[in-house]
Design an enzyme around this catalytic site. Sequence first.
Site, PDB file in Angstrom:
ATOM      1  N   GLU A 160       0.893  -1.179   0.000  1.00  0.00           N
ATOM      2  CA  GLU A 160       0.000   0.000   0.000  1.00  0.00           C
ATOM      3  C   GLU A 160       0.913   1.207   0.000  1.00  0.00           C
ATOM      4  OE1 GLU A 160      -3.309  -0.016   2.693  1.00  0.00           O
ATOM      5  OE2 GLU A 160      -2.690  -1.927   3.509  1.00  0.00           O
TER       6      GLU A 160
ATOM      7  N   CYS B 190      -2.308   9.319   2.723  1.00  0.00           N
ATOM      8  CA  CYS B 190      -2.022   8.634   1.462  1.00  0.00           C
ATOM      9  C   CYS B 190      -3.175   8.906   0.498  1.00  0.00           C
ATOM     10  CB  CYS B 190      -1.833   7.149   1.715  1.00  0.00           C
ATOM     11  SG  CYS B 190      -3.062   6.481   2.835  1.00  0.00           S
TER      12      CYS B 190
HETATM   13  P1  NAD Z   1       8.320   5.012   4.491  1.00  0.00           P
HETATM   14  O1  NAD Z   1       8.271   4.289   3.199  1.00  0.00           O
HETATM   15  O2  NAD Z   1       9.434   5.939   4.733  1.00  0.00           O
HETATM   16  O3  NAD Z   1       8.359   3.959   5.702  1.00  0.00           O
HETATM   17  C1  NAD Z   1       7.354   2.976   5.873  1.00  0.00           C
HETATM   18  C2  NAD Z   1       7.895   1.877   6.775  1.00  0.00           C
HETATM   19  O4  NAD Z   1       8.942   1.175   6.095  1.00  0.00           O
HETATM   20  C3  NAD Z   1       8.518   2.385   8.081  1.00  0.00           C
HETATM   21  O5  NAD Z   1       8.169   1.504   9.119  1.00  0.00           O
HETATM   22  C4  NAD Z   1      10.014   2.315   7.779  1.00  0.00           C
HETATM   23  O6  NAD Z   1      10.811   2.178   8.936  1.00  0.00           O
HETATM   24  C5  NAD Z   1      10.086   1.066   6.928  1.00  0.00           C
HETATM   25  N1  NAD Z   1      11.249   0.953   6.037  1.00  0.00           N
HETATM   26  C6  NAD Z   1      12.074   1.920   5.577  1.00  0.00           C
HETATM   27  N2  NAD Z   1      13.024   1.377   4.768  1.00  0.00           N
HETATM   28  C7  NAD Z   1      12.794   0.047   4.716  1.00  0.00           C
HETATM   29  C8  NAD Z   1      13.409  -1.053   4.026  1.00  0.00           C
HETATM   30  N3  NAD Z   1      14.461  -0.876   3.224  1.00  0.00           N
HETATM   31  N4  NAD Z   1      12.888  -2.291   4.196  1.00  0.00           N
HETATM   32  C9  NAD Z   1      11.801  -2.482   4.971  1.00  0.00           C
HETATM   33  N5  NAD Z   1      11.185  -1.489   5.658  1.00  0.00           N
HETATM   34  C10 NAD Z   1      11.655  -0.224   5.520  1.00  0.00           C
HETATM   35  O7  NAD Z   1       6.914   5.736   4.664  1.00  0.00           O
HETATM   36  P2  NAD Z   1       6.416   6.664   5.859  1.00  0.00           P
HETATM   37  O8  NAD Z   1       7.122   7.976   5.746  1.00  0.00           O
HETATM   38  O9  NAD Z   1       6.459   5.937   7.145  1.00  0.00           O
HETATM   39  O10 NAD Z   1       4.865   6.846   5.487  1.00  0.00           O
HETATM   40  C11 NAD Z   1       4.420   7.758   4.541  1.00  0.00           C
HETATM   41  C12 NAD Z   1       4.179   7.056   3.213  1.00  0.00           C
HETATM   42  O11 NAD Z   1       3.269   5.976   3.404  1.00  0.00           O
HETATM   43  C13 NAD Z   1       3.530   7.960   2.198  1.00  0.00           C
HETATM   44  O12 NAD Z   1       4.120   7.757   0.934  1.00  0.00           O
HETATM   45  C14 NAD Z   1       2.080   7.500   2.197  1.00  0.00           C
HETATM   46  O13 NAD Z   1       1.390   7.776   1.011  1.00  0.00           O
HETATM   47  C15 NAD Z   1       2.241   6.029   2.429  1.00  0.00           C
HETATM   48  N6  NAD Z   1       1.007   5.448   2.968  1.00  0.00           N
HETATM   49  C16 NAD Z   1       0.233   4.703   2.128  1.00  0.00           C
HETATM   50  C17 NAD Z   1      -0.965   4.174   2.596  1.00  0.00           C
HETATM   51  C18 NAD Z   1      -1.874   3.377   1.685  1.00  0.00           C
HETATM   52  O14 NAD Z   1      -2.834   2.798   2.164  1.00  0.00           O
HETATM   53  N7  NAD Z   1      -1.614   3.310   0.392  1.00  0.00           N
HETATM   54  C19 NAD Z   1      -1.359   4.386   3.919  1.00  0.00           C
HETATM   55  C20 NAD Z   1      -0.542   5.150   4.739  1.00  0.00           C
HETATM   56  C21 NAD Z   1       0.648   5.667   4.253  1.00  0.00           C
END
Ligand code: NAD
Length: 524
Positions: free
Chosen positions: A243, A277
């Site tokens: 997502e 999001c």
């Molecule tokens: P992010 O991608 O920076 O981090 C998400 C998660 O991934 C965190 O827990 C982070 O620690 C982890 N992570 C980072 N690098 C990783 C790796 N290499 N391997 C595995 N895990 C890793 O996102 P964020 O800043 O926490 O959240 C904001 C983003 O999330 C926005 O782009 C938003 O649109 C998206 N989002 C999407 C939905 C949806 O339903 N489509 C819902 C909520 C948020």
Amino acid sequence: MDASTQSPPRRRSESRDPVTGDVFRNWETTDDAAVAAAVARARAAQADWAARAPADRAAVLDRFHDLLFARRRAVAEAITRELGKPLIDAMAADVTVSLEFARFYAREGPRFLRPRWRGVGNLAFWRKRARVERRPYGVIGIIAPWNYPFWMPVSGAMPALVTGNAVVLKPSEFTPGAAMLLQDLLREAGLPAGVFEVVPGDGVTGAALVRSGVDRIVFTGSSAVGRKVAVACAERFIPCALELGGSDPAIVLADADLRFAADGIVWNRFFNGGQNCVSPKRIFVEQPVFDAFVAAAARAVGGLVVGDPKSAATEVGPLVRPHAVATIRAQLDDALAKGARIVAQAPVPAGDGFFPPTLITGVTDDMRVMQEETFGPLLPVVAVRDADEAVRRANATSYGLSASVWTGDAARGVALARRLEAGSIQVNDAVNVVGMADIATGGVKASGLGRHHGLEALEDCVKSTPVVDDRFARWRQPWWFPYLPGHLDAMDAFTRLSHAPTLAGRLSGLVGTLRLVLTRKGRA
Ligand code: NAD
């Protein structure tokens, strides 16, 4: 000290007040060995959990629902303290929606898990029976973002748990406290130890979880990180649901109630501090009503109350961290440098954490606000000649999370929705769809893989495993070896009986088929 002998910098996972910047709790970051130990505990606990009757598992979800309901204010306050989202948003979008999801999966899980009898086709209907069992994957890893620090893990965990999986959750490094609160509530609701593990940490911890031997990953976060997670899952041949980010268009048609559309779009864009999001992030308005829409939206944006998220009157709080403010400011500066104009801006209190809710016009497609995901309180509005141009420009993005159409003519809205490249579309609303537990959503293009929520999420938590048995255990199959003279003709008779377009054609295959079925013997 030589750089090679220095210990690596300490990675932090902390609960911080976004208004003051004060850290109020530090969490031990989980290293690779501790991630592996958590996954091992989850695997050990999963077998007993899966062996329970589905109704017993659903009862734990029901108790979780009741506990969360009883503690709703305290949970919302804890989320607000750690993330800075206004208390009403924490109550509505984290707590209330989590209650919906707990109740939906407690009700639907046992029903979904009932074994189903399936047809076995013309070849074998008279002798075989097929039962499809839904077996849990085992241990599901959930990697969560910070913007819905309680509900996102709940939405992944409820379908996983009720289908008999164990869960290991890696929360965002910015919101570990909300994940721990969720774990405490689930344990208090009777979830056995080990079935829901939490591994606080950053992206390194998330990557370790993907490598750890879990059987499936549910990732919610940015498209850039989602791509890395998908590659890592592919290397291990484990499925993943993604997502990801979005840059949702909203199309405002000339027949819309403009005050309603402006108020609706402004709430859908700016609630949760604009850190959403699914949310209208690029607004396309038909030219004849552009000025009137902008005037209505400007009134709504200029009047937003920005401030202390703990106050019940606050409509927009601080952003999660100063880096989020810096990013949205850079996107605004880029737009202004390329000719955009600020039409309205709400006043903000002093402090690093706040970014003023801002409405801009004069926006062109080369600006970052139109190309990238904007994750904060910024709203670009663009005039378009007509609905066709709006659809073309709405689809001109790498994202495809959600979209909305605002119109006084519902049928026209639905017709236009069919032309939009998005995982879900709403007419005269935008975000609400993701809070509906029984509606499957998800992104297309760079916004994600797979469907989430609804019965589809239950389907994704199980391996559908057919078990086919035979009423006539020692009766040879007609198509087995040996291929003796006449076998090909007999098989052709069988194909005619099953598939010939006319009754006469079918009956012509009857005798040959009976011969085939009744006379097959092994090689002499
Ligand atoms: P992010 O991608 O920076 O981090 C998400 C998660 O991934 C965190 O827990 C982070 O620690 C982890 N992570 C980072 N690098 C990783 C790796 N290499 N391997 C595995 N895990 C890793 O996102 P964020 O800043 O926490 O959240 C904001 C983003 O999330 C926005 O782009 C938003 O649109 C998206 N989002 C999407 C939905 C949806 O339903 N489509 C819902 C909520 C948020």
